[in-house]
Enzyme design. Structure first.
Site, PDB file in Angstrom:
ATOM      1  N   ARG A   1       0.961  15.859  11.684  1.00  0.00           N
ATOM      2  CA  ARG A   1       1.736  15.275  10.586  1.00  0.00           C
ATOM      3  C   ARG A   1       2.166  16.441   9.716  1.00  0.00           C
ATOM      4  O   ARG A   1       1.590  16.700   8.680  1.00  0.00           O
ATOM      5  CB  ARG A   1       0.811  14.355   9.809  1.00  0.00           C
TER       6      ARG A   1
ATOM      7  N   LYS B   1       0.836  -1.210   0.000  1.00  0.00           N
ATOM      8  CA  LYS B   1       0.000   0.000   0.000  1.00  0.00           C
ATOM      9  C   LYS B   1       0.865   1.253   0.000  1.00  0.00           C
ATOM     10  O   LYS B   1       0.627   2.199  -0.753  1.00  0.00           O
ATOM     11  CB  LYS B   1      -0.904   0.005   1.238  1.00  0.00           C
ATOM     12  N   ASN B   2       1.891   1.283   0.877  1.00  0.00           N
ATOM     13  CA  ASN B   2       2.678   2.516   1.026  1.00  0.00           C
ATOM     14  C   ASN B   2       3.573   2.789  -0.180  1.00  0.00           C
ATOM     15  O   ASN B   2       4.010   3.915  -0.380  1.00  0.00           O
ATOM     16  CB  ASN B   2       3.501   2.476   2.322  1.00  0.00           C
TER      17      ASN B   2
ATOM     18  N   ASP C   1       3.955   1.296  11.986  1.00  0.00           N
ATOM     19  CA  ASP C   1       2.716   0.675  11.510  1.00  0.00           C
ATOM     20  C   ASP C   1       2.524  -0.753  12.026  1.00  0.00           C
ATOM     21  O   ASP C   1       1.446  -1.320  11.872  1.00  0.00           O
ATOM     22  CB  ASP C   1       2.688   0.644   9.974  1.00  0.00           C
TER      23      ASP C   1
ATOM     24  N   CYS D   1      -5.549   8.654   8.316  1.00  0.00           N
ATOM     25  CA  CYS D   1      -5.730   8.353   9.734  1.00  0.00           C
ATOM     26  C   CYS D   1      -5.222   9.508  10.580  1.00  0.00           C
ATOM     27  O   CYS D   1      -4.160  10.063  10.302  1.00  0.00           O
ATOM     28  CB  CYS D   1      -4.943   7.097  10.111  1.00  0.00           C
TER      29      CYS D   1
END
Length: 422
Positions: free
Chosen positions: A121, A22-23, A305, A116
Site C-alpha cells: 500500500r 468508517k472510511n 471492500d 489490514c
C-alpha cells in the site's frame, strides 16, 4: 482474545440500521484538527478505528468527547508533537495526520501506518504531492518526517494512480497552502465528497469533489462547525449480502442507493429480489441465484471492500464465475477459510474462480482482515452447524455492534472471550 460462535442455517427477518461511514470518519477526524474551534461530527460509528484516532488526538492535547455517535473535537490547545508509532501502526487511516499536521503546523513526524495487510500500500503518491506543495519529506525506517522551510504553496498535482488515501492527504495538505492547487486524476469516492463538504463548512474553498479534477484555493484559517457523516456504503453492502444469503425479508435503513449502484447491479444480475426505497433497501428471500463474474474498480465501479462480503453469496449461486480485484489482487486470505467450510473456490494468479452452489458446514476459521471477517460471518450464517471465528478484533475495527445487529434479525451469533491463547 474474543471469538464469534455462529450456529448457521437460520432464516433472518427484520431491519438493520446502517452507521456513518468508517472510511469517511477516519478522514474527517484528522480534518477536524485544522479548525481553530470545536468541530462536532454526528453519526460517528463506535468502532475500534475511531477509538484509536481519539487516542492519537489525546497525545496531541486535543480535547474530545464521544457519546451516542456524536464526537466533539476541540483542537484549540493542540500541540505539534511527533506521533506515537505504536498507535499509528495499528491503524492505516492514521496516515491522514500527515496531510493534517503539515497543513496546521508546517511539520510532522509520523510512523508508517498499519491496518489490514492487503499487499503493498505504497504512499509514494502522498509523498509526491507533499513535495509538490513545497514540503521536505524524509523517510527513515518507516518514520516519515515532514517540514516546510518555505511554507506550502499551491501547485498542479497529477495522481499517477487513482488513490483515495493520496487524494485525501493532498486535500488536507493544500487547504491552507498559498494560492491554488489542482489535483488531477483524483479519486471520486463519496467519502471524498463528505470530507470536502466538512472542509467547505469550516471555510475552505474546494470545488470538483466527486469528479477527477479537484480545485483548491488556499485559505488562512478554518472555523469549527457541525457535520453529519454519510452512511457507510460498505456496511450497507455487507448487510445486503447477509440479507440475500439468508434473509426471508430484511430492510436495510440509512442507505444512499447511488453509492452502491454497481454492487446492487451485480445482485440484480444474480437474480436477487430487492426493492429500492428512498433511503432504504428491502431484500426479499432470494433463491435460484445465478453466478456472475465481477471486477473491482475505483469508484463508481465495484468496490474492492465489497468483494469479500459478496463471495459467500456467490457460493450460493449456480454456475462458474470469477472475481478479479484490480485494486488489491492479494485480497484472498478468506478463500482457504471458505474452502475449509466446503466452498469450491480456486485462486488462479490474480483471478478467484468460484463454482457453485456449494453447501457450507461450520468450521473453525480465522478473520485475517476486516472484510475477510465480514465474509466469514456471512458464510457462518449460511453454514450447517457451528462456525467459530477468531481474529475478531479485525472485524470490530470496522463494524460497530455487528453481533447485536445480527441477533436482532434472528441470527444465532455470540461473542465470547477465548480462553485458549492463540
Amino acid at each position: 482474545m474474543k471469538k464469534l460462535i455462529i450456529r448457521g442455517g437460520k432464516a433472518l427477518n427484520g431491519e438493520i440500521n446502517i452507521n456513518g461511514a468508517k472510511n469517511s470518519t477516519v478522514a474527517l477526524i484528522p480534518a477536524a484538527i485544522l479548525a481553530d474551534s470545536e468541530v462536532v461530527l454526528e453519526g460517528v460509528p463506535d468502532i475500534q478505528d475511531v477509538h484509536s484516532l481519539l487516542e492519537i488526538l489525546d497525545e496531541f492535547h486535543v480535547k474530545t468527547s464521544f457519546e451516542n455517535n456524536i464526537l466533539k473535537i476541540d483542537p484549540s490547545q493542540m500541540q505539534s508533537i511527533p506521533m506515537p508509532t505504536g498507535k499509528i501502526q495499528s491503524l492505516r487511516a492514521s496516515y491522514y495526520f500527515m496531510g493534517a499536521t503539515l497543513s496546521k503546523f508546517g511539520e510532522g513526524v509520523i510512523g508508517l501506518p498499519g491496518g489490514c495487510f492487503l499487499g503493498p500500500r505504497p504512499i509514494d503518491q502522498h509523498v509526491k504531492a507533499f513535495r509538490a506543495l513545497g514540503a521536505v519529506v524524509e523517510d527513515e525506517y518507516g518514520v516519515i518526517t515532514l517540514s516546510t522551510p518555505e511554507g506550502l504553496n499551491g501547485n498542479r498535482i497529477y495522481m499517477d494512480v487513482v488513490s483515495v488515501g493520496a487524494t485525501i492527504n493532498t486535500i488536507l495538505a493544500s487547504v491552507r497552502a498559498k494560492g491554488k492547487t489542482i489535483i488531477e486524476n483524483a479519486a471520486r469516492e463519496p467519502e471524498i465528497i463528505d470530507l470536502v463538504t466538512l472542509l467547505n463548512k469550516m471555510g475552505a474553498k474546494i470545488r470538483g469533489a466527486g469528479t477527477s479534477v479537484i480545485r483548491i484555493e488556499g485559505v488562512d484559517r478554518l472555523e469549527g462547525t457541525t457535520h453529519t457523516i454519510i452512511p457507510d456504503r460498505i456496511e450497507a453492502g455487507t448487510y445486503i449480502s447477509v440479507a440475500v444469503a439468508m434473509g426471508n425479508e430484511i430492510k436495510i435503513n440509512n442507505v444512499i442507493f447511488e453509492h452502491i449502484e454497481s454492487f446492487i447491479a451485480k445482485l440484480n444480475e444474480m437474480g436477487a429480489k430487492m426493492e429500492i426505497g428512498e433511503d432504504s433497501i428491502l431484500v426479499h428471500r432470494s433463491d435460484d441465484l445465478k453466478m456472475v463474474s465481477l471486477k473491482t474498480q475505483p469508484y463508481p465501479g465495484f468496490a474492492t471492500d465489497l468483494q469479500q462480503p459478496l463471495t459467500p453469496v456467490l457460493i450460493k449461486a449456480s454456475g462458474k464465475g470469477t472475481i478479479t480485484d484490480t485494486i488489491y489482487p492479494q485480497r484472498v486470505k478468506h478463500i482457504p477459510e471458505l474452502n475449509r467450510m466446503g466452498a469450491n473456490i480456486k485462486v488462479d494468479g490474480d483471478i478467484i474462480r468460484v463454482e457453485g452452489p456449494a453447501d457450507l458446514t461450520g468450521a473453525p476459521v480465522r478473520a485475517s482482515d476486516l472484510r475477510a471477517g465480514a465474509c466469514l460471518v456471512i458464510a457462518g450464517l449460511m453454514a450447517d452447524g457451528v462456525t467459530e471465528i477468531t481474529g475478531v478484533d479485525n472485524i470490530l475495527r470496522g463494524y460497530s455492534n455487528i453481533v447485536e445487529k445480527l441477533q436482532e434479525v434472528g441470527a444465532d451469533i455470540q461473542m465470547i472471550e477465548d480462553d485458549e491463547q492463540e
